[in-house]
Structure formats: structure tokens, C-alpha cells
Design a protein around this motif. Structure first.
Motif, PDB file in Angstrom:
ATOM      1  N   LEU A 131       0.852  -1.187   0.000  1.00  0.00           N
ATOM      2  CA  LEU A 131       0.000   0.000   0.000  1.00  0.00           C
ATOM      3  C   LEU A 131       0.885   1.234   0.000  1.00  0.00           C
ATOM      4  CD1 LEU A 131      -2.737   1.539   0.427  1.00  0.00           C
ATOM      5  CD2 LEU A 131      -2.298   1.308   2.900  1.00  0.00           C
ATOM      6  N   ARG A 132       0.680   2.109  -0.984  1.00  0.00           N
ATOM      7  CA  ARG A 132       1.369   3.401  -1.000  1.00  0.00           C
ATOM      8  C   ARG A 132       0.392   4.489  -0.553  1.00  0.00           C
ATOM      9  NH1 ARG A 132       4.422   3.590  -6.920  1.00  0.00           N
ATOM     10  NH2 ARG A 132       5.900   1.861  -6.574  1.00  0.00           N
ATOM     11  N   THR A 133       0.855   5.377   0.322  1.00  0.00           N
ATOM     12  CA  THR A 133       0.029   6.501   0.755  1.00  0.00           C
ATOM     13  C   THR A 133       0.810   7.801   0.581  1.00  0.00           C
ATOM     14  OG1 THR A 133       0.712   6.703   3.082  1.00  0.00           O
ATOM     15  CG2 THR A 133      -0.914   4.993   2.546  1.00  0.00           C
ATOM     16  N   THR A 134       0.082   8.904   0.638  1.00  0.00           N
ATOM     17  CA  THR A 134       0.733  10.211   0.640  1.00  0.00           C
ATOM     18  C   THR A 134       1.251  10.524   2.047  1.00  0.00           C
ATOM     19  OG1 THR A 134      -1.466  11.208   0.920  1.00  0.00           O
ATOM     20  CG2 THR A 134      -0.577  11.115  -1.319  1.00  0.00           C
ATOM     21  N   GLN A 135       1.853  11.699   2.206  1.00  0.00           N
ATOM     22  CA  GLN A 135       2.479  12.071   3.481  1.00  0.00           C
ATOM     23  C   GLN A 135       1.431  12.178   4.591  1.00  0.00           C
ATOM     24  OE1 GLN A 135       3.172  13.640   0.533  1.00  0.00           O
ATOM     25  NE2 GLN A 135       5.128  12.576   0.326  1.00  0.00           N
ATOM     26  N   VAL A 140       3.728  16.746   8.007  1.00  0.00           N
ATOM     27  CA  VAL A 140       3.545  18.152   7.630  1.00  0.00           C
ATOM     28  C   VAL A 140       3.622  19.039   8.865  1.00  0.00           C
ATOM     29  CG1 VAL A 140       1.965  19.826   6.596  1.00  0.00           C
ATOM     30  CG2 VAL A 140       2.202  17.540   5.589  1.00  0.00           C
ATOM     31  N   LEU A 141       3.006  18.592   9.958  1.00  0.00           N
ATOM     32  CA  LEU A 141       3.050  19.366  11.198  1.00  0.00           C
ATOM     33  C   LEU A 141       4.486  19.537  11.681  1.00  0.00           C
ATOM     34  CD1 LEU A 141       1.745  20.753  13.618  1.00  0.00           C
ATOM     35  CD2 LEU A 141       1.462  18.497  14.670  1.00  0.00           C
ATOM     36  N   ARG A 142       5.273  18.462  11.662  1.00  0.00           N
ATOM     37  CA  ARG A 142       6.667  18.580  12.097  1.00  0.00           C
ATOM     38  C   ARG A 142       7.435  19.558  11.225  1.00  0.00           C
ATOM     39  NH1 ARG A 142       6.254  12.908  12.784  1.00  0.00           N
ATOM     40  NH2 ARG A 142       7.425  12.504  10.864  1.00  0.00           N
ATOM     41  N   LEU A 143       7.174  19.535   9.935  1.00  0.00           N
ATOM     42  CA  LEU A 143       7.869  20.424   9.009  1.00  0.00           C
ATOM     43  C   LEU A 143       7.544  21.886   9.289  1.00  0.00           C
ATOM     44  CD1 LEU A 143       9.536  21.010   6.447  1.00  0.00           C
ATOM     45  CD2 LEU A 143       7.444  20.641   5.119  1.00  0.00           C
ATOM     46  N   VAL A 144       6.253  22.205   9.359  1.00  0.00           N
ATOM     47  CA  VAL A 144       5.878  23.616   9.496  1.00  0.00           C
ATOM     48  C   VAL A 144       6.109  24.127  10.915  1.00  0.00           C
ATOM     49  CG1 VAL A 144       4.280  23.519   7.563  1.00  0.00           C
ATOM     50  CG2 VAL A 144       3.420  23.089   9.871  1.00  0.00           C
ATOM     51  N   SER A 145       5.894  23.288  11.924  1.00  0.00           N
ATOM     52  CA  SER A 145       6.117  23.744  13.297  1.00  0.00           C
ATOM     53  C   SER A 145       7.606  23.940  13.565  1.00  0.00           C
ATOM     54  CB  SER A 145       5.514  22.769  14.303  1.00  0.00           C
ATOM     55  OG  SER A 145       6.130  21.498  14.233  1.00  0.00           O
ATOM     56  N   LEU A 196       2.207  23.982   0.482  1.00  0.00           N
ATOM     57  CA  LEU A 196       2.815  24.037   1.814  1.00  0.00           C
ATOM     58  C   LEU A 196       2.539  25.377   2.482  1.00  0.00           C
ATOM     59  CD1 LEU A 196       6.306  22.310   1.443  1.00  0.00           C
ATOM     60  CD2 LEU A 196       4.437  21.630   2.951  1.00  0.00           C
ATOM     61  N   ASP A 197       2.530  26.462   1.693  1.00  0.00           N
ATOM     62  CA  ASP A 197       2.225  27.782   2.258  1.00  0.00           C
ATOM     63  C   ASP A 197       0.849  27.781   2.905  1.00  0.00           C
ATOM     64  OD1 ASP A 197       4.587  28.363   1.026  1.00  0.00           O
ATOM     65  OD2 ASP A 197       3.823  29.987  -0.221  1.00  0.00           O
ATOM     66  N   ASP A 198      -0.118  27.197   2.224  1.00  0.00           N
ATOM     67  CA  ASP A 198      -1.493  27.153   2.730  1.00  0.00           C
ATOM     68  C   ASP A 198      -1.564  26.348   4.023  1.00  0.00           C
ATOM     69  OD1 ASP A 198      -4.279  27.469   2.775  1.00  0.00           O
ATOM     70  OD2 ASP A 198      -4.587  25.647   1.597  1.00  0.00           O
ATOM     71  N   LEU A 199      -0.901  25.207   4.058  1.00  0.00           N
ATOM     72  CA  LEU A 199      -0.920  24.370   5.251  1.00  0.00           C
ATOM     73  C   LEU A 199      -0.178  25.035   6.410  1.00  0.00           C
ATOM     74  CD1 LEU A 199      -0.307  20.949   3.495  1.00  0.00           C
ATOM     75  CD2 LEU A 199      -2.419  21.677   4.612  1.00  0.00           C
ATOM     76  N   ALA A 200       0.896  25.746   6.099  1.00  0.00           N
ATOM     77  CA  ALA A 200       1.601  26.483   7.148  1.00  0.00           C
ATOM     78  C   ALA A 200       0.710  27.564   7.740  1.00  0.00           C
ATOM     79  CB  ALA A 200       2.881  27.095   6.592  1.00  0.00           C
ATOM     80  N   GLY A 201      -0.058  28.225   6.887  1.00  0.00           N
ATOM     81  CA  GLY A 201      -0.995  29.228   7.384  1.00  0.00           C
ATOM     82  C   GLY A 201      -2.037  28.618   8.304  1.00  0.00           C
ATOM     83  N   ALA A 202      -2.529  27.429   7.945  1.00  0.00           N
ATOM     84  CA  ALA A 202      -3.504  26.749   8.806  1.00  0.00           C
ATOM     85  C   ALA A 202      -2.891  26.417  10.157  1.00  0.00           C
ATOM     86  CB  ALA A 202      -3.993  25.470   8.115  1.00  0.00           C
ATOM     87  N   TYR A 203      -1.632  25.979  10.149  1.00  0.00           N
ATOM     88  CA  TYR A 203      -0.957  25.685  11.420  1.00  0.00           C
ATOM     89  C   TYR A 203      -0.810  26.948  12.268  1.00  0.00           C
ATOM     90  CZ  TYR A 203       2.900  25.352  14.647  1.00  0.00           C
ATOM     91  OH  TYR A 203       3.672  25.458  15.778  1.00  0.00           O
ATOM     92  N   PHE A 243      -6.432  18.641   7.187  1.00  0.00           N
ATOM     93  CA  PHE A 243      -5.340  19.091   8.051  1.00  0.00           C
ATOM     94  C   PHE A 243      -5.879  19.915   9.224  1.00  0.00           C
ATOM     95  CE2 PHE A 243      -1.499  21.870   8.816  1.00  0.00           C
ATOM     96  CZ  PHE A 243      -0.692  20.857   9.317  1.00  0.00           C
ATOM     97  N   GLU A 244      -6.878  20.745   8.960  1.00  0.00           N
ATOM     98  CA  GLU A 244      -7.461  21.540  10.044  1.00  0.00           C
ATOM     99  C   GLU A 244      -8.121  20.654  11.092  1.00  0.00           C
ATOM    100  OE1 GLU A 244      -7.044  24.491   6.758  1.00  0.00           O
ATOM    101  OE2 GLU A 244      -7.627  22.388   6.914  1.00  0.00           O
TER     102      GLU A 244
END
Length: 252
Positions: A131-135, A140-145, A196-203, A243-244
Motif C-alpha cells: 500500500l502506497r500513501t501520501t504524506q 507536515v506538522l513537524r515540518l511547518v512547526s 505548503l504555504d497554505d498548510l503552514a498558514g492553517a498551522y 489538516f485543520e
């Protein structure tokens, strides 16, 4: 009741999978570097006598153990040898969307593991399911935080991701573990493809923090592969947790 060995069973995904399998009434053994009685370092080849004991008599191995520091293919070689000796009927492997499209070292190792599993199955080893999945949202949280610790928040420019909930992946692996070997199953992607910009903004909004997001253009073939979306599967956006929602419900 099925007897199942989960490698990496103390990790983010493996622990969730282990809980689900046990709650469904299955006998679960956990293999990791520090889990007793099956403390094995598959990458370094330490504790391999305990590996033979761990695989003896199991119906299924779910191979979740992984490391971005390298050695996944070596670890898989040790595991497959033991599985063949014990005549384990089924091995399930969790891989990543894009391992055959993005020229990143870690992705290349994951692809080599897939190929090792396929070749072992062809030569009398375990039947297999990949099974392959996306990230994961957690990644993502570790990256942006982590980036948000700086006065500005630097992120690779032009990169989108399709994060998925780890619990949803654990649910799918639990299904596959009690099914018949299915070879390569359909990829599993998160519900949304977002920059990634959008997800960082959500964080930042969820954390109540203010940072200026700084897009950084990076060099290299791996970065080009991510910019091209080789790690995405928009046609398989089967995840439900955004993500939210993940940020809202994660432990504080």
C-alpha cells in the motif's frame, strides 16, 4: 483470530495499527528496537535470533518499520529471510506514493524494498500486499512547526502536498492484514492537495502564532520531482480527515 507481527509497532503508525488489530481480537506481536520480547534492530542486524522467534508461527507480517536515515532495504532483507525460513504466508508493506517518480534517496530505498518483497514472493517467499500513501499530517506538522521556530517561516516554494490521517492509514492496513495477499493495491491519498504555504498558514492560525512565510526556491532533481507533483495522487483522494481537523483533535 489471526496472529500478526507488526514491525515498527511502537511508532506513530505502528502503534495505532497494533491497537486496532488487538481491539479486533487478533494476537499481535510488536517488533522494534526496544520492544520486548522482540527487541530487534533490523537495520543494524542486531537481535536477529529474536527475529526468528518473532516470525515463528505468525500468519501475517505488517512491515511499518522505516528510517529516513537509510537502511530500509537492509532491514527488509533481514525480515524477508526470516519470513521465508518460517514460511510466513503474507507480508503487508506500507510505502509512499511517488517512490518510483521522485528521485529522493529515502524514496529510492522504499522502492527497493517493494522490489525485494516482489522478488521474494516470486521465489517462494510470502505472498505480499503493498500500500502506497501520501504524506501523513504528522509529517507536515513537524515540518511547518519546526520551521516556525525561526523569525520567518521558510518553506520550499511551489510544492503542494496531499496529507492523510495516520489513523485512516492504520484502518486500511488492518483490513489488508486480515485479507489475502493482493500485490500492489490502490494508492491512498489525503482529501486535499494543498500548497505548503497554505498548510503552514492553517498551522499558524491553529497555534495562534504570527510568522511571515518565506518561499524558498531549492535546487536538485528531488525538489523538481516534488514541484512536479510526483508524490501526489489526486485521483485517489480517499482520505476524509483534513489538516485543520487533524490540528483541532491532536493532543496538545
Amino acid at each position: 483470530m489471526t496472529s500478526i507481527l507488526v514491525t515498527g509497532g511502537t511508532g506513530t503508525l505502528g502503534s495505532l495499527l497494533t491497537d486496532r488489530l488487538r481491539n479486533n481480537g487478533h494476537e499481535v506481536r510488536v517488533l522494534s528496537r526496544h520492544a520486548q520480547p522482540y527487541a530487534v534492530d533490523l537495520r543494524k542486524g542486531m537481535g536477529l535470533d529474536r527475529l526468528d522467534a518473532a516470525v515463528e508461527g505468525v500468519d501475517v507480517i505488517v512491515h511499518c518499520a522505516t528510517s529516513p536515515r537509510g537502511g530500509d532495504d537492509t532491514a527488509a532483507g533481514h525480515l524477508l529471510s526470516a519470513a521465508q525460513r518460517a514460511q510466513v504466508p503474507h507480508l503487508v508493506y506500507i510505502s509512499i506514493v511517488g517512490v518510483d517518480r521522485v528521485p529522493l534517496g529515502y524514496y529510492g530505498a522504499k522502492r527497493r524494498v517493494e522490489q525485494l518483497i516482489e522478488r521474494a514472493g516470486d521465489s517462494g517467499g510470502p505472498g505480499w500486499t503493498v500500500l502506497r500513501t501520501t504524506q501523513f499530517h504528522d509529517l507536515v506538522l513537524r515540518l511547518v512547526s519546526g520551521a516556525a521556530r525561526l523569525p520567518v517561516l521558510p518553506l520550499p516554494s511551489g510544492v503542494s502536498v496531499q496529507p492523510i490521517d495516520t489513523g485512516e492509514v492504520a484502518d486500511r492496513l488492518a483490513e489488508l492484514a486480515v485479507g489475502a495477499p493482493a500485490c500492489r493495491v490502490e494508492d491512498m491519498g489525503g482529501p486535499e492537495v494543498r500548497t505548503l504555504d497554505d498548510l503552514a498558514g492553517a498551522y499558524l492560525r491553529a497555534a495562534g502564532r504570527r510568522r511571515r512565510i518565506l518561499p524558498v526556491r531549492m535546487a536538485g532533481k528531488a525538489y523538481a520531482g516534488f514541484r512536479a507533483g510526483g508524490h501526489l495522487t489526486p485521483e485517489r483522494a480517499v482520505g476524509k480527515v483534513t489538516f485543520e481537523r487533524f490540528l483541532e483533535h491532536r493532543p496538545k
